[in-house]
Enzyme design. Sequence first.
Site, PDB file in Angstrom:
ATOM      1  N   LYS A 162      -7.890  13.760   4.516  1.00  0.00           N
ATOM      2  CA  LYS A 162      -7.017  12.584   4.481  1.00  0.00           C
ATOM      3  C   LYS A 162      -6.044  12.733   5.634  1.00  0.00           C
ATOM      4  O   LYS A 162      -5.964  13.795   6.246  1.00  0.00           O
ATOM      5  CB  LYS A 162      -6.258  12.514   3.154  1.00  0.00           C
ATOM      6  CG  LYS A 162      -5.576  13.831   2.762  1.00  0.00           C
ATOM      7  CD  LYS A 162      -4.978  13.777   1.360  1.00  0.00           C
ATOM      8  CE  LYS A 162      -6.013  13.890   0.256  1.00  0.00           C
ATOM      9  NZ  LYS A 162      -6.261  12.629  -0.430  1.00  0.00           N
ATOM     10  N   ARG A 163      -5.274  11.690   5.930  1.00  0.00           N
ATOM     11  CA  ARG A 163      -4.304  11.834   7.011  1.00  0.00           C
ATOM     12  C   ARG A 163      -3.308  12.939   6.697  1.00  0.00           C
ATOM     13  O   ARG A 163      -3.035  13.226   5.536  1.00  0.00           O
ATOM     14  CB  ARG A 163      -3.566  10.512   7.223  1.00  0.00           C
ATOM     15  CG  ARG A 163      -4.385   9.545   8.028  1.00  0.00           C
ATOM     16  CD  ARG A 163      -3.703   8.243   8.166  1.00  0.00           C
ATOM     17  NE  ARG A 163      -2.458   8.361   8.891  1.00  0.00           N
ATOM     18  CZ  ARG A 163      -2.354   8.487  10.206  1.00  0.00           C
ATOM     19  NH1 ARG A 163      -3.436   8.535  10.958  1.00  0.00           N
ATOM     20  NH2 ARG A 163      -1.179   8.558  10.784  1.00  0.00           N
TER      21      ARG A 163
ATOM     22  N   HIS B 117       0.801  -1.228   0.000  1.00  0.00           N
ATOM     23  CA  HIS B 117       0.000   0.000   0.000  1.00  0.00           C
ATOM     24  C   HIS B 117       0.831   1.274   0.000  1.00  0.00           C
ATOM     25  O   HIS B 117       0.271   2.366   0.135  1.00  0.00           O
ATOM     26  CB  HIS B 117      -0.917   0.054   1.212  1.00  0.00           C
ATOM     27  CG  HIS B 117      -1.994  -0.965   1.214  1.00  0.00           C
ATOM     28  ND1 HIS B 117      -3.246  -0.733   0.678  1.00  0.00           N
ATOM     29  CD2 HIS B 117      -2.016  -2.228   1.678  1.00  0.00           C
ATOM     30  CE1 HIS B 117      -3.993  -1.814   0.841  1.00  0.00           C
ATOM     31  NE2 HIS B 117      -3.272  -2.740   1.434  1.00  0.00           N
TER      32      HIS B 117
ATOM     33  N   THR C 248      -8.351   6.658  -1.789  1.00  0.00           N
ATOM     34  CA  THR C 248      -9.706   6.138  -1.940  1.00  0.00           C
ATOM     35  C   THR C 248     -10.694   7.274  -1.691  1.00  0.00           C
ATOM     36  O   THR C 248     -11.817   7.236  -2.170  1.00  0.00           O
ATOM     37  CB  THR C 248      -9.978   4.985  -0.950  1.00  0.00           C
ATOM     38  OG1 THR C 248      -9.453   5.367   0.331  1.00  0.00           O
ATOM     39  CG2 THR C 248      -9.321   3.702  -1.407  1.00  0.00           C
TER      40      THR C 248
ATOM     41  N   LYS D 172       1.311  14.221   1.107  1.00  0.00           N
ATOM     42  CA  LYS D 172      -0.047  14.530   0.649  1.00  0.00           C
ATOM     43  C   LYS D 172      -0.223  16.030   0.388  1.00  0.00           C
ATOM     44  O   LYS D 172      -1.180  16.470  -0.193  1.00  0.00           O
ATOM     45  CB  LYS D 172      -1.081  14.035   1.657  1.00  0.00           C
ATOM     46  CG  LYS D 172      -1.098  12.500   1.802  1.00  0.00           C
ATOM     47  CD  LYS D 172      -2.089  12.056   2.853  1.00  0.00           C
ATOM     48  CE  LYS D 172      -2.039  10.567   3.149  1.00  0.00           C
ATOM     49  NZ  LYS D 172      -2.762   9.728   2.190  1.00  0.00           N
TER      50      LYS D 172
ATOM     51  N   LYS E  60     -14.349   8.466  -3.515  1.00  0.00           N
ATOM     52  CA  LYS E  60     -15.604   8.798  -2.822  1.00  0.00           C
ATOM     53  C   LYS E  60     -16.164  10.111  -3.361  1.00  0.00           C
ATOM     54  O   LYS E  60     -17.367  10.245  -3.615  1.00  0.00           O
ATOM     55  CB  LYS E  60     -15.368   8.889  -1.308  1.00  0.00           C
ATOM     56  CG  LYS E  60     -15.065   7.528  -0.695  1.00  0.00           C
ATOM     57  CD  LYS E  60     -14.418   7.616   0.682  1.00  0.00           C
ATOM     58  CE  LYS E  60     -13.787   6.256   1.013  1.00  0.00           C
ATOM     59  NZ  LYS E  60     -12.801   6.325   2.096  1.00  0.00           N
TER      60      LYS E  60
HETATM   61  C1  NBG Z   1      -2.488   3.754   1.996  1.00  0.00           C
HETATM   62  C2  NBG Z   1      -2.073   4.646   0.835  1.00  0.00           C
HETATM   63  C3  NBG Z   1      -3.289   5.133   0.054  1.00  0.00           C
HETATM   64  C4  NBG Z   1      -4.144   3.926  -0.333  1.00  0.00           C
HETATM   65  C5  NBG Z   1      -4.474   3.108   0.894  1.00  0.00           C
HETATM   66  C6  NBG Z   1      -5.265   1.880   0.552  1.00  0.00           C
HETATM   67  C7  NBG Z   1      -1.086   3.003   3.858  1.00  0.00           C
HETATM   68  C8  NBG Z   1       0.188   2.358   4.263  1.00  0.00           C
HETATM   69  N1  NBG Z   1      -1.284   3.184   2.562  1.00  0.00           N
HETATM   70  O1  NBG Z   1      -2.878   5.799  -1.096  1.00  0.00           O
HETATM   71  O2  NBG Z   1      -1.351   5.741   1.325  1.00  0.00           O
HETATM   72  O3  NBG Z   1      -5.320   4.356  -0.948  1.00  0.00           O
HETATM   73  O4  NBG Z   1      -3.293   2.687   1.525  1.00  0.00           O
HETATM   74  O5  NBG Z   1      -4.645   1.120  -0.413  1.00  0.00           O
HETATM   75  O6  NBG Z   1      -1.894   3.333   4.692  1.00  0.00           O
END
Ligand code: NBG
Length: 759
Positions: A502-503, A323, A610, A508, A614
């Site tokens: 987002k986080r 991920h 993701t 980001k 949305k």
């Molecule tokens: C996150 C990515 C996102 C991705 C999500 C689900 C982690 C390690 N990775 O870009 O930063 O959409 O995983 O795949 O949380």
Amino acid sequence: MESYLKDLVKIMYGKSLKDATVKELYNALGKLVVNKVEDDWQKTSKSNKKRCGYLSAEFLIGRMIYANLLNANMLDEAKEILEKNNIDINAFEEVEDAALGNGGLGRLAACYLESAATEKILLDGYGLRYRYGLFKQSFIDGFQNEEADDWLKWGDPFSKRVEEDKVIVHFKDMDVLAIPYDSPVIGYHSNVVNTLRLWQSEAIKSFDFKTFDDMEGEKTALDEYKAKEITYVLYPNDNTDKGKILRLRQEYFMVSASLQDMLKKFKKLNLSLNELPNHYIWQLNDTHPTLAIPEMLRLLKLEGLDFKESLSIVKKMFNFTNHTIMAEALEQWPISMLEELIPDVLTEIKLLQKDLEENLDKNKFYIIKNDRVNMAYLAIYVSSHVNGVAAIHTEILKSNTFKEWYSIYPDKFVNVTNGVTPRRWLALNNPDLSKLITSRIGDGWIKDLSQLEKLKGVENDDEFIKEFITARNINKIKLSNYILEHENIELPVNFMFDIQIKRLHEYKRQLLNALAIMYLAREIKEGNLTSFKPTVFIFGAKSAPGYYMAKQIIKLINTIAKKINNDDVLNKKIKVCFVQNYNVSYAEKLVCAADLSEQISMAGMEASGTGNMKFMINGTPTIGTLDGANVEIASEAGKENNYIFGLTVEEVDELKKNYNPYLYLEKNPKLKKVLDSLIDGSLGVKFIDIYNSLLKGDDPDRYLVLADFDSYINERLLANSEYGTKEYYKKCIVNMYSSKKFSSDRSINDYNKLIWKIR
Ligand code: NBG
């Protein structure tokens, strides 16, 4: 249903419906849902067909009551019954989110479970039942403040403790009980009910009278604590491994309990162990559960198999999803730590390294190096499949991150682009738009998002556009009211709602957004942007508690928010709002009210995203870089219907070879002024570390904020100029009906076709 609910409330609380509290109603209704699906759940659980376990340290399931009622086909009736008794179903919004995850990775796991049940694929979730979920965030003087998240405050009517399935997990220094809590995963109008099994750690001997009698109660309490501690908290870190030993304990606890559980079930079938992969396979959600591989080898050794035999079985059982490419997130465990906690598992890892050396060039490939175990390499070596989570991300894995591995195992690597469930992310969170869609094409889209394509052409239908705008405005009003109540900021709904949620992470680039706002504010003040349409910039994000720069960025955004919102000239044109405690439930309200979706990571860094999906499903154009799933969004809906800007992955690589951030300040003196204001005191606070991160050190402006600044501003101004026009709403609508690819139903079917082959 009404009489059942009445009886249940009576049995559980000795009250009538009218007298029950919201909390009591919530628990009774929850139990009623479980009861309705119980037979299907039993049937699905008992099926001897091949199934997959989704092993994940995170399941960010959020608030389950509405989703479960919808999927079990009880939502409308529940609403009616409650209304009859003068209760608004929205009262359940007080129920805490189950925030058992950090962000995308955990929310993805939740969407996948829901989609698999809907698509009738046998996929069970296995994870940890954290006593405290991701921390609760508030702002104190603009800084992030963290508090424990007591998500169980309202009870947990959807889970049951399954005492008879408990197992013992063995560590070198102690044995711990793993007790499963099972929740049904209810598919949308489906008779398949999968299981989410979350393990809770407990002491084996919780109370020993003898010890107590010997006045050694304190020792018992301490042992109890040591055991329970394993599942106390979710680490608020999706990309660093902190609190290392405890984190390692958690990971091993999770995989050992899950695999023992599976083996117990398999043994009941009375088959040879060679048959195992025909019945049980596993998807490893990132590296966190990778210890499952050596643990499985260890368990098979206990069954009397030799290493080679075991390995040939294990190789067919595991698949690995990556991920992120951030080096700090690819876990590596020191040998010494494994030795200290789980020496028998380490033995298996060493055997794997030996096996690797027999088969591959050990100068190029390894699992263990410099006394550390590389979990990603371990996973790749053994797994049948390795997948990235968006097309561009998988390409980067193949050509870069895992290049060597790809060169010898080209067939292992596959792509499965992420998705989100259209039940929660359109049908439930956006009832007015859903109604509009259904009025045109029926409600088949809820189960089959590709049906949205039937709407092709409605972007030219004035009546549809009008109704689309009405639905959007209703959502904006609702959000605005909610924000007024929770954040005490007034957001006029005729403003453009520009949202980044987002986080918080430097890659980001919330900082890029913030600097652009500062730039626009200056321009407006100086009278250079008279036609700028009023815009509110909304942020939602948590920072990992130990992530200093991310926390500085939060403080910066809150500082400019205060300044702008209190400026009577500026606040007619711009407002800034950073919502507190951003979580799944907040996201549901935000994504349906957005006029612009901010997806502005440095190209190559965001594996998929993701949130971007949305927004798209809810009909919001993306302003974004060609990164992660943005690439596929732009290709599905047309680049011309989104606002794409910035350097591409190739351009980033090129520029990084010889990067000079000062160049961009020379080219754009206005940008220089914005940066200067970070340190000249004009904000009331000085942000020297942010300033330095952009201009100083070995790797200044690591995420190329300054390099992408001009093109970002241009695209932002373009979006602003189009906002509110018919052309703009056309873009919204085309995005919405072009979003079929981003349903997690599609993703789940891809996993099944390419990897699991369950049906
Ligand atoms: C996150 C990515 C996102 C991705 C999500 C689900 C982690 C390690 N990775 O870009 O930063 O959409 O995983 O795949 O949380």
